[in-house]
Enzyme design. Structure first.
Site, PDB file in Angstrom:
ATOM      1  N   HIS A  93       9.860  -8.835  -4.882  1.00 34.61           N
ATOM      2  CA  HIS A  93      10.156  -8.858  -3.143  1.00 34.61           C
ATOM      3  C   HIS A  93       9.616  -9.937  -2.532  1.00 34.61           C
ATOM      4  CE1 HIS A  93       6.244  -8.242  -4.575  1.00 34.61           C
ATOM      5  NE2 HIS A  93       6.289  -6.891  -4.262  1.00 34.61           N
ATOM      6  N   ASP A 114      11.090  -1.462  -6.218  1.00 28.52           N
ATOM      7  CA  ASP A 114       9.848  -1.289  -5.552  1.00 28.52           C
ATOM      8  C   ASP A 114       9.413   0.605  -5.299  1.00 28.52           C
ATOM      9  OD1 ASP A 114       7.086  -2.015  -5.453  1.00 28.52           O
ATOM     10  OD2 ASP A 114       7.012  -2.962  -3.628  1.00 28.52           O
ATOM     11  N   LYS A 134       2.981  -8.804 -15.631  1.00 26.98           N
ATOM     12  CA  LYS A 134       2.554  -8.564 -13.990  1.00 26.98           C
ATOM     13  C   LYS A 134       1.668  -9.525 -13.847  1.00 26.98           C
ATOM     14  CE  LYS A 134       3.852  -6.918  -9.994  1.00 26.98           C
ATOM     15  NZ  LYS A 134       3.981  -5.884  -9.144  1.00 26.98           N
ATOM     16  N   ASN A 181       0.020  -0.978 -12.303  1.00 27.45           N
ATOM     17  CA  ASN A 181      -1.173  -0.521 -11.581  1.00 27.45           C
ATOM     18  C   ASN A 181      -1.052   0.750 -11.529  1.00 27.45           C
ATOM     19  OD1 ASN A 181       1.449  -0.739 -10.253  1.00 27.45           O
ATOM     20  ND2 ASN A 181      -0.106  -1.010  -7.892  1.00 27.45           N
ATOM     21  N   ARG A 202       2.848   5.460 -11.277  1.00 27.07           N
ATOM     22  CA  ARG A 202       1.500   6.518 -10.568  1.00 27.07           C
ATOM     23  C   ARG A 202       1.007   6.509 -12.205  1.00 27.07           C
ATOM     24  NH1 ARG A 202       1.215   2.966  -7.434  1.00 27.07           N
ATOM     25  NH2 ARG A 202       1.868   3.192  -5.288  1.00 27.07           N
ATOM     26  N   ALA A 242       0.152   0.845   1.262  1.00 23.86           N
ATOM     27  CA  ALA A 242       1.493   0.250   0.920  1.00 23.86           C
ATOM     28  C   ALA A 242       1.818   0.486  -0.174  1.00 23.86           C
ATOM     29  CB  ALA A 242       1.500  -1.748   1.121  1.00 23.86           C
ATOM     30  N   GLY A 243       3.493   0.387   0.360  1.00 21.71           N
ATOM     31  CA  GLY A 243       4.286   1.412  -0.665  1.00 21.71           C
ATOM     32  C   GLY A 243       5.163   2.644   0.103  1.00 21.71           C
ATOM     33  N   HIS A 284       3.079   7.521  -2.100  1.00 26.07           N
ATOM     34  CA  HIS A 284       2.516   7.970  -2.089  1.00 26.07           C
ATOM     35  C   HIS A 284       2.102   9.287  -0.922  1.00 26.07           C
ATOM     36  CE1 HIS A 284       0.056   4.082  -2.595  1.00 26.07           C
ATOM     37  NE2 HIS A 284       1.053   3.748  -1.239  1.00 26.07           N
TER      38      HIS A 284
END
Length: 450
Positions: free
Chosen positions: A240, A311, A153, A100, A70, A329-330, A315
């Site tokens: 994944h 993965d 990626k 990302n 992050r 998601a995550g 959050h």
């Protein structure tokens, strides 16, 4: 004279005549200047320090080849310092971090900025993925050859962030303009958009997630990208994998494609996981029902799967507790990866040799990592030392991620990382971080200049 000798442990080594075969041998390891100097009976050797590994298994330093830390831009969720602290506490000695962030890692400058942060903050070895998109498609082969870049990626469907590439022309440019590995998030963007309304069915709940992002969304995408890669003979690493249909398809494409699964997809199954954890276990692609989980395990035990990645995608609790589908998601995972997999080992779902291949030998070989992934003279003295019989509970006080939660809190497991060693220096021992000032280094790859 050695700096450190690891004594009396059962070591997981590559067979000298057949490197693809992993053997177990009780043997000593002598370390000098951060590298493995000698392997053998070293009880009479001179050493500054020794570590008794009796009743423990000494593994090559494990590699988590998919994390999202992050930073920069989203440090309130996680940062490189806390993410890598989580990694070493969980027995992980090296990580590949995803693009990302904010800004996304899509330029030379953004890549170099992340490397500079990691050189000042990372507690383990590191490499970074370069994100692929329309704006940088023709420059990828130049930028990815930078030091400490593990590859490119490519998001085929939007997940966290807005990096999806769905344009056929851009995909062709990306795939034919490749020098290094291309890692794929495989969900079909057009199908996700057309089915988005299914996430908003009443009642609004995370159970809708695998309905919206259905197995067909993954299969369509995977077939498409493999077909395009065939045109250019471009190696792919598909991340994944979550469906039985993809595993069935991919078994005929192993000459070109390597496969990753996550501990989450191997450990949790719908609908029970959504009943128990709701949006806390919402991830992309989704956790599916037991029929898919059984197929993933079959692929692991048969050798079809190449790597396991956490993965790790944190959050805040506040974000995860938003009403679905506003919840992101995550979930965090790098620290719990090894305890979960050792617990599966205790339950006879896989053996330790397979685990070493999935988390050390295979990622090092597939990504062409220099001097890592094996216990071998001349290799970096990175080790993950585990107690296969240790009974532990995953507790919040043990977790180091900045997001400060895990869906696996309260789980009891058998098997635990006892010591994490980097460059011949024990940095975690029995859950205690011995030096928070210790810094890892950028991962070197054999096919690029570093």
């Amino acid at each position: 004279m050695f700096d450190l000798v690891l004594k009396n442990g059962v070591c997981l080594l590559n067979h000298p005549q057949n490197p693809k075969e992993i053997i177990e041998e009780q043997i000593d390891i002598g370390i000098k200047d951060g590298y493995i100097k000698e392997i053998g009976s070293l009880s009479k050797s001179s050493t500054a320090e020794s570590l008794d590994c009796s009743n423990l298994h000494v593994l090559p330093g494990l590699i988590d080849s998919q994390v999202h830390f992050r930073e920069p831009g989203l440090e309130y969720k996680e940062d490189i310092q806390h993410g890598t602290l989580s990694a070493i506490k969980g027995g992980i000695t090296a990580v590949f971090e995803m693009p990302n962030t904010n800004p996304a890692t899509m330029t030379r400058e953004a890549l170099d900025h992340k490397i500079q942060i990691a050189q000042k903050k990372s507690h383990c070895d590191f490499a970074f993925y370069l994100g692929a998109g329309k704006g940088n498609a023709s420059q990828l082969n130049e930028i990815e050859n930078r030091p400490f870049c593990c590859g490119v990626k490519l998001f085929l469907g939007n997940s966290t962030g807005n990096l999806a590439v769905d344009n056929e022309e851009t995909l062709n440019i990306i795939l034919k303009n490749r020098n290094r590995m291309t890692a794929i998030h495989s969900e079909d963007e057009q199908r996700l958009v057309s089915r988005k309304h299914l996430s908003e069915q009443k009642p609004l709940r995370a159970h809708n997630h695998p309905v919206w992002r259905d197995p067909e969304s993954a299969l369509i995408s995977t077939k498409r990208i493999v077909g395009l890669a065939r045109k250019y003979n471009t190696p792919l690493h598909i991340l994944h994998i979550s469906t039985k249909e993809e595993m069935e398809f991919l078994k005929d494409h192993k000459d070109l494609v390597s496969i990753e699964v996550t501990p989450q997809h191997l450990t949790l199954a719908a609908p029970d996981c959504y009943d128990r954890y709701a949006s806390y276990v919402q991830m992309n692609p989704p956790i599916r029902d037991e029929s898919h989980q059984k197929a993933l395990w079959k692929a692991v035990t048969s050798g079809l799967v190449d790597t396991i990645g956490s993965d790790h995608a944190p959050h805040t609790k506040e974000e995860k507790e938003k009403p679905y589908p506003q919840s992101p998601a995550g979930m965090p995972g790098t620290q719990t990866l090894l305890p979960l997999m050792l617990n599966h080992l205790n339950q006879k779902r896989l053996d330790l040799k397979t685990l070493v291949k999935l988390l050390a030998y295979n990622p090092a070989k597939r990504f062409k990592i220099k001097n890592q992934g094996q216990i071998k003279v001349g290799y970096k003295a990175h080790f993950t030392i585990v107690d296969l019989k240790a009974k532990r509970k995953i507790e919040s006080k043990w977790l180091a991620s900045k997001c400060a939660w895990s869906p696996f809190e309260g789980w009891s497991v058998v098997g635990w990382p006892m010591v994490t060693i980097l460059y011949g220096q024990p940095i975690v021992r029995e859950d205690e971080v011995l030096s928070k000032d210790f810094l890892g280094q950028g991962i070197e790859f054999t096919d690029i200049s570093t």
